[in-house]
Design a protein around this motif. Structure first.
Motif, mmCIF file in Angstrom:
data_model
loop_
_atom_site.group_PDB
_atom_site.id
_atom_site.type_symbol
_atom_site.label_atom_id
_atom_site.label_comp_id
_atom_site.label_asym_id
_atom_site.label_seq_id
_atom_site.Cartn_x
_atom_site.Cartn_y
_atom_site.Cartn_z
ATOM 1 N N GLN A 241 -48.965 -25.392 18.681
ATOM 2 C CA GLN A 241 -50.325 -25.027 19.063
ATOM 3 C C GLN A 241 -50.780 -25.801 20.299
ATOM 4 N N LEU A 242 -50.364 -27.048 20.414
ATOM 5 C CA LEU A 242 -50.709 -27.832 21.601
ATOM 6 C C LEU A 242 -49.992 -27.294 22.840
ATOM 7 N N LEU A 243 -48.751 -26.854 22.679
ATOM 8 C CA LEU A 243 -48.035 -26.231 23.796
ATOM 9 C C LEU A 243 -48.791 -25.014 24.312
ATOM 10 N N VAL A 244 -49.254 -24.175 23.382
ATOM 11 C CA VAL A 244 -49.996 -22.982 23.770
ATOM 12 C C VAL A 244 -51.309 -23.366 24.446
ATOM 13 N N GLN A 245 -51.974 -24.393 23.919
ATOM 14 C CA GLN A 245 -53.232 -24.837 24.526
ATOM 15 C C GLN A 245 -53.006 -25.292 25.970
ATOM 16 N N HIS A 246 -51.955 -26.069 26.196
ATOM 17 C CA HIS A 246 -51.662 -26.543 27.555
ATOM 18 C C HIS A 246 -51.283 -25.382 28.473
ATOM 19 N N LEU A 247 -50.587 -24.371 27.919
ATOM 20 C CA LEU A 247 -50.251 -23.193 28.717
ATOM 21 C C LEU A 247 -51.513 -22.464 29.150
ATOM 22 N N ARG A 248 -52.465 -22.323 28.231
ATOM 23 C CA ARG A 248 -53.744 -21.681 28.567
ATOM 24 C C ARG A 248 -54.428 -22.434 29.704
ATOM 25 N N GLN A 249 -54.421 -23.751 29.618
ATOM 26 C CA GLN A 249 -55.061 -24.553 30.657
ATOM 27 C C GLN A 249 -54.355 -24.361 31.995
ATOM 28 N N GLN A 250 -53.032 -24.342 31.964
ATOM 29 C CA GLN A 250 -52.259 -24.187 33.192
ATOM 30 C C GLN A 250 -52.521 -22.826 33.832
ATOM 31 N N VAL A 251 -52.512 -21.772 33.017
ATOM 32 C CA VAL A 251 -52.753 -20.429 33.546
ATOM 33 C C VAL A 251 -54.176 -20.322 34.096
ATOM 34 N N GLY A 252 -55.137 -20.862 33.359
ATOM 35 C CA GLY A 252 -56.518 -20.805 33.809
ATOM 36 C C GLY A 252 -56.725 -21.531 35.123
ATOM 37 N N GLN A 253 -56.144 -22.718 35.238
ATOM 38 C CA GLN A 253 -56.327 -23.510 36.451
ATOM 39 C C GLN A 253 -55.656 -22.867 37.662
ATOM 40 N N SER A 254 -54.563 -22.148 37.428
ATOM 41 C CA SER A 254 -53.849 -21.541 38.553
ATOM 42 C C SER A 254 -54.420 -20.188 38.962
#
Length: 439
Positions: free
Chosen positions: A140-153
């Motif tokens: 779940q933390l991996l998915v959360q960090h992916l969301r942050q990465q996609v959002g920021q980019s």
């Protein structure tokens, strides 16, 4: 992102109080493959675990659950999407350390009024494997960090957008409590596929207005990630939600639902649960100083931790925090300012950092903690109460626009991720994919 993490933690925490039937399902032997997802597989036991959790949630109203075969397909679709997100996160170089998992477990324990040792005991007393529980948290933390990465980019906010939001009086102080159902439209959908999705959404509206509970309809039909929570979005500032959703909610009374709304990713059905005027939004603001030691291919987490501990020891021994930040911090924007982060409202840096800040007294330096992109120290310089109503700060306006865009961009990202994947469904009754098919 914060809401996503809280929903994730809540979903994980429900397993602690699951009955023995759920515990037994978590320990059943593997009995086959129900889906192939690129180079990975989903096991029958994984799907059974999800079904048992949902069945437990609806134990007091089982009639609201869809038939077993429909429930399995809905949950399998979510497992497929989770597998794809985790794989993409790993491929993107996203990592979750043991320290981050430990911090999240502390949060889960606190939500259940336990300490971590009691949490582990509660999990194991139900016959569940604590190691698997930790793996679930990691995923779940991996998915959360992916969301942050996609959002920021992908979600870029211009100064012009911020100026327009403030100048035109579009900053709304009210808050909405809403729930939604999303009926996806495939990437590059044909007119026929769009018509089919619209017809499905209209049928869902008819069923809800005919007496079906909205939460049960979300579980049965919604393609959104929060379907297992009944599509509940919680209380949100109106500016954080898509304008079309807010405009539709303005026309609703509490408990009413919209007709299907066309969005960039499909059709949405929105239920208004409540409205409230935020009024004088008195919030606590914190003045913080910060030091960062980054991890990299050349600097391991253990090495970065050792360096940050040495910096903290110097500060505790009498060295000025600002001097230590100028000399040692790798956060380039704040290092030259002595680590000064200025004033920020509660929650601005996420729940993990907020929990650390809440535990500090004025003038106190935190223990080292790990969060991307490395190891951190914080010093709490001061706190104050500020009224946010009627004086929207640029940073708050930017955050509202960003959150709205990031959510839309991530939904588009998920559709693209799913359309590009090879997925073979092996559930009984499912038709085998045609040659060259992605699903």
């Amino acid at each position: 992102m914060k809401q996503f993490l809280l929903a994730t933690l809540a979903a994980l925490a429900t397993a602690i109080h699951a009955p023995a039937a759920l515990a037994q399902s978590l320990t059943q032997p593997v009995d086959g493959i129900v889906a192939v997802v690129n180079d990975d597989v989903i096991l029958r036991s994984e799907l059974d675990r999800q079904v048992a959790q949902v069945t437990t949630q609806f134990a007091n109203n089982p009639a609201q659950l869809p038939p077993r075969d429909i429930l399995e397909r809905q949950l399998l679709d979510r497992l497929i999407l989770q597998k794809l997100q985790i794989a993409r996160a790993v491929d993107s170089g996203i990592k979750v350390s043991d320290a981050q998992i430990d911090q999240t477990l502390v949060q889960i324990a606190q939500q259940n009024r336990l300490d971590v040792s009691q949490l582990r005991g509660a999990i194991e007393s139900q016959g569940m494997d604590y190691g698997q529980f930790r793996n679930n948290v990691r995923d779940q933390l991996l998915v959360q960090h992916l969301r942050q990465q996609v959002g920021q980019s992908r979600a870029q906010v211009s100064d012009a957008e911020i100026d327009s939001l403030i100048k035109n009086g579009h900053v709304r102080t009210e808050q909405l409590h809403a729930a939604h159902i999303v009926i996806n439209v495939p990437e590059g959908a044909t007119p026929g596929q769009i018509d089919e999705a619209h017809a499905k959404a209209e049928d869902v509206v008819r069923q809800i207005r005919g007496g079906m509970e909205f939460a049960a309809a979300a579980l049965r039909y919604s393609n959104a990630e929060d379907a297992l929570q009944g599509g509940d979005l919680g209380w949100r500032n109106a500016n954080e939600l898509p304008p079309a959703l807010v405009a539709a909610a303005d026309k609703l009374q509490d408990g009413e639902i919209t007709d299907p709304l066309r969005g960039p990713n499909g059709f949405h059905i929105v239920k208004l649960i409540g409205k409230r005027d935020a009024g004088a939004q008195m919030v606590t603001e914190y003045k913080l100083q910060h030091i960062l030691v980054k991890t990299s291919e050349l600097v391991s987490s253990a090495q970065a931790k050792q360096r940050i501990e040495a910096i903290r020891n110097r500060i505790v021994g009498g060295e000025d925090f600002a001097k230590a930040a100028i000399d040692s911090s790798e956060e380039t924007e704040t290092a030259r300012l002595g680590g000064d982060m200025g004033w920020a409202p509660a929650g601005a840096f996420g729940p993990v950092v907020q929990q650390i800040v809440d535990g500090l007294k004025k003038g106190e330096v935190s223990q080292p903690f790990e969060a991307p992109p490395g190891w951190h120290l914080l010093k709490l310089d001061d706190t104050r109460q500020a009224n946010m109503a009627g004086q929207m700060q640029r940073s708050e306006a930017k955050n509202m626009i960003f959150q709205r865009k990031a959510e839309e961009e991530y939904m588009s990202f998920l559709r693209q991720l799913r359309s590009e994947a090879y997925v073979e469904i092996r559930l009984p009754g499912s038709e085998p994919p045609k040659a060259g098919s992605n699903s």
